[in-house]
Design a protein around this motif. Sequence first.
Motif, PDB file in Angstrom:
ATOM      1  N   ASP A  41       0.835  -1.280   0.061  1.00  0.00           N
ATOM      2  CA  ASP A  41       0.076   0.031  -0.057  1.00  0.00           C
ATOM      3  C   ASP A  41       0.674   1.296   0.002  1.00  0.00           C
ATOM      4  O   ASP A  41       0.564   2.206  -0.645  1.00  0.00           O
ATOM      5  CB  ASP A  41      -0.997   0.130   1.206  1.00  0.00           C
ATOM      6  N   TYR A  42       1.843   1.261   0.725  1.00  0.00           N
ATOM      7  CA  TYR A  42       2.874   2.366   0.835  1.00  0.00           C
ATOM      8  C   TYR A  42       3.593   2.715  -0.218  1.00  0.00           C
ATOM      9  O   TYR A  42       3.727   3.836  -1.005  1.00  0.00           O
ATOM     10  CB  TYR A  42       3.754   2.172   1.962  1.00  0.00           C
ATOM     11  N   ARG A  43       4.055   1.728  -1.007  1.00  0.00           N
ATOM     12  CA  ARG A  43       4.283   1.591  -2.267  1.00  0.00           C
ATOM     13  C   ARG A  43       3.664   2.188  -3.378  1.00  0.00           C
ATOM     14  O   ARG A  43       3.996   2.943  -4.140  1.00  0.00           O
ATOM     15  CB  ARG A  43       5.234   0.101  -2.791  1.00  0.00           C
ATOM     16  N   ASN A  44       2.139   1.669  -3.196  1.00  0.00           N
ATOM     17  CA  ASN A  44       1.291   2.369  -4.339  1.00  0.00           C
ATOM     18  C   ASN A  44       1.298   3.892  -4.111  1.00  0.00           C
ATOM     19  O   ASN A  44       1.012   4.512  -4.972  1.00  0.00           O
ATOM     20  CB  ASN A  44       0.192   1.580  -4.269  1.00  0.00           C
ATOM     21  N   LEU A  45       1.111   4.173  -2.804  1.00  0.00           N
ATOM     22  CA  LEU A  45       1.132   5.838  -2.601  1.00  0.00           C
ATOM     23  C   LEU A  45       2.151   6.393  -3.192  1.00  0.00           C
ATOM     24  O   LEU A  45       1.943   7.475  -3.463  1.00  0.00           O
ATOM     25  CB  LEU A  45       1.058   5.930  -0.934  1.00  0.00           C
TER      26      LEU A  45
END
Length: 768
Positions: free
Chosen positions: A429-433
């Motif tokens: 999720d953080y990588r997607n953000l």
Amino acid sequence: MDEKQEKQLEHANLMATALFHWKSAIYNEEWEAIPAIEQDFLTHMHLFESYENSFLSLRDTEREITMQRNEWMLTQSLAYEDEDFPISPALFLKESATVLFGVVGIGLVILLFGNIVTTEKEHKTWLTVRTQPIAKGRLIVGKYISVCLMSILFIVIGVSASLIIPMIHSGHPVLFEYPAVVTIGDTVSIISTGQYIMRAILLFILAGIFTLSLTFFLGSFVRNSFTLYMLTGFILLISAFSTSTYNILNAVWNPFRLLLFSQFLEKGPELSDWWTLLFVVGWSLLLLVWAIFMPQRASALFQASANKSPFANGKIKARIPSMLRVSLFEWRKMRRNPLFASVAIVLILLLIVDYIFISHQTDLKEEEYFQDLQALADDYNVNLVYRLQQEITSFDEDKKKAEEKGDETLIVYYNDPKSLERKEELLEDYRNLVAMRVNVIDHYQQNDWTAFYESQLALNEERRARESTYDPLSPFTYAVSIAEKEWLLGRNLRPVLSGELTPTIFDEYEDKELEKFYYDTYKKVDNSGLFSLYLNITDKFYIIPGIVLLFLVGMGFASERGKRPTLQLLLTQPVRKRDLFLGKVFTNSMIGIIGCVALFGLLALIGTLVNRFGDWAYPVLHYDQKWIDDPFSLFKEATSITDGFHLMPLGNYLLETMGLFLLVLWFAIVLSIFLSQFIRSKAGVIGAVAVIGFVGYIGSHKLLGNLLHLSPFTYFDVARITNGEIAVLAENYQITGMTGSLVLLVSTVGLIGIGWLIASRRDRTTMA
């Protein structure tokens, strides 16, 4: 719960107890007890944070300010006071000082006393004075000193009124020890309210000395007060803008930096203040010396030739109606009015400077927007992605350490297969953000608007999903922002930065500074033709050319009285007063409206030539009544929120708003000409129009209630009328652009009719 958590819970409970006592003290109006209660709360907050936690509602600089203010108030034994709506004399004076001794005060001083030399030239009394055995230098210095003394009297009256009124109303004593927050370098500091007020007065005196010297200097070139006001205002506006925009100009040698009053007052005393004082005095003396030794010009700046050729080569048109003949005569007078050319030149220069400012803001917005996106992506990479990667890498090793320590809680956690899965999902999720923010930058640079809006839409939905109680933005704002991106995505329009979010009137901010921060951060800026017009309307810049045009065409009969009463000559001719009134109304209204349309068109043309025309279909928020009729829809599904607004094309918004503004301008011109039948001086006419407009606007909103839509003054804030904002806030949904047009039209025609009847009655009285 371990020992640290138990301590945190204990101090959290004590903080809650302090807040309860705080609310109780407010309810019982025990203002003296609040500082001690606040100190108790801050002490437990500090202990709460000492156990590896943080209090999110009060952080960093805000916490430091709060603690310093609390310590100051306890040391000085002061009671709590409401600084937003002060009723004590000292705080009321502090609040008044920001207005009276700021830009508004300087403007008043210039209007009241700045034309002391120019007025004598205008009335030809300067020539009489110059025939006396008095040196020009003594005349200039004497007038300058008298004006400075009048400015000091203005300060005395302002201070006295600001202290006496709250003393009579509230009965509070005058306490100048209340704390005021200032910054010194990178740190915050506390000074007394008395020091703050003294700094404001000193800055006002210095700025007044310089601006009055400037008006005396400019008075050497002009012989008309209105031209002097325009030149002075133009120079001050351009200089203040340049100083605030370019850091290299914001230096001690630049006297115009004094016009940035709020910037000075927010800073504490510094050594550079003395250099500023010396440079301001030096520049003032230099301008005054130039004014004294400047050779007397044979003709003033913008002064037309005294030799005039006859109108229409001397041909007389005797068969046209009397009113049209008067209108033609008024137009010919306006053409030969020396102010006509000077007003046109100043307005065009002002428009060019305005566009330069918009262009600068556009470049700045684009740079800041992408810098912020990149900084946030880097922050996520360092503080979230990297940290989770380390935790996943060391998961097995941490599991062994927990088993060696025999910590049952951690052993259960590490043996649960879902623990590692949750970390990996969170990492993804953080990588997607991070990828979304980087993609926004890439898509914009590649001019791929569809992908750009898809990325922005994903960011909006992500922010709405993680909305917290600390977020001042309402669900309504997120719904508007998402609908806006879908509109832009469907039409593939060029982006206007920074438009990631669209703050609305339903957002709730803790203070004005936070509200200003969000407004500045998400304000959309673009230097295309249409959007330049939009910014001038929403920022209310259109008021300045409107006032200037009103000065030019709204004086009516007052411009023909005074020491050279040309009105008396007109009344000796075979022309009726009612025809004079209608002729002035018709001609001056046409000049004012056409001039305003020309300015709007010129700004759009400049934007089109420099950048592009802009997108007619760009979305503009319009508030609808359903949102207000169902206020609990904030807590329902997002689909119900969308009933509270709709989006309208930018081009339609501009046409409606500019049309409404032209009607407001027409109403103001007719009102000023109507008043000029009774008020002899030009200053009196403008003052009366200003007072009537201000009192009418405030009084309409305060007193009319459900009849608010019937007042012409309601529609003066044209930008917020067209987008439905005032209708929503007043809960009167009959306040629309169409209703405003009808009300203004009827009111204007009614004024013309009443003015015509009064003039006709005077005609009959004269004939009798």
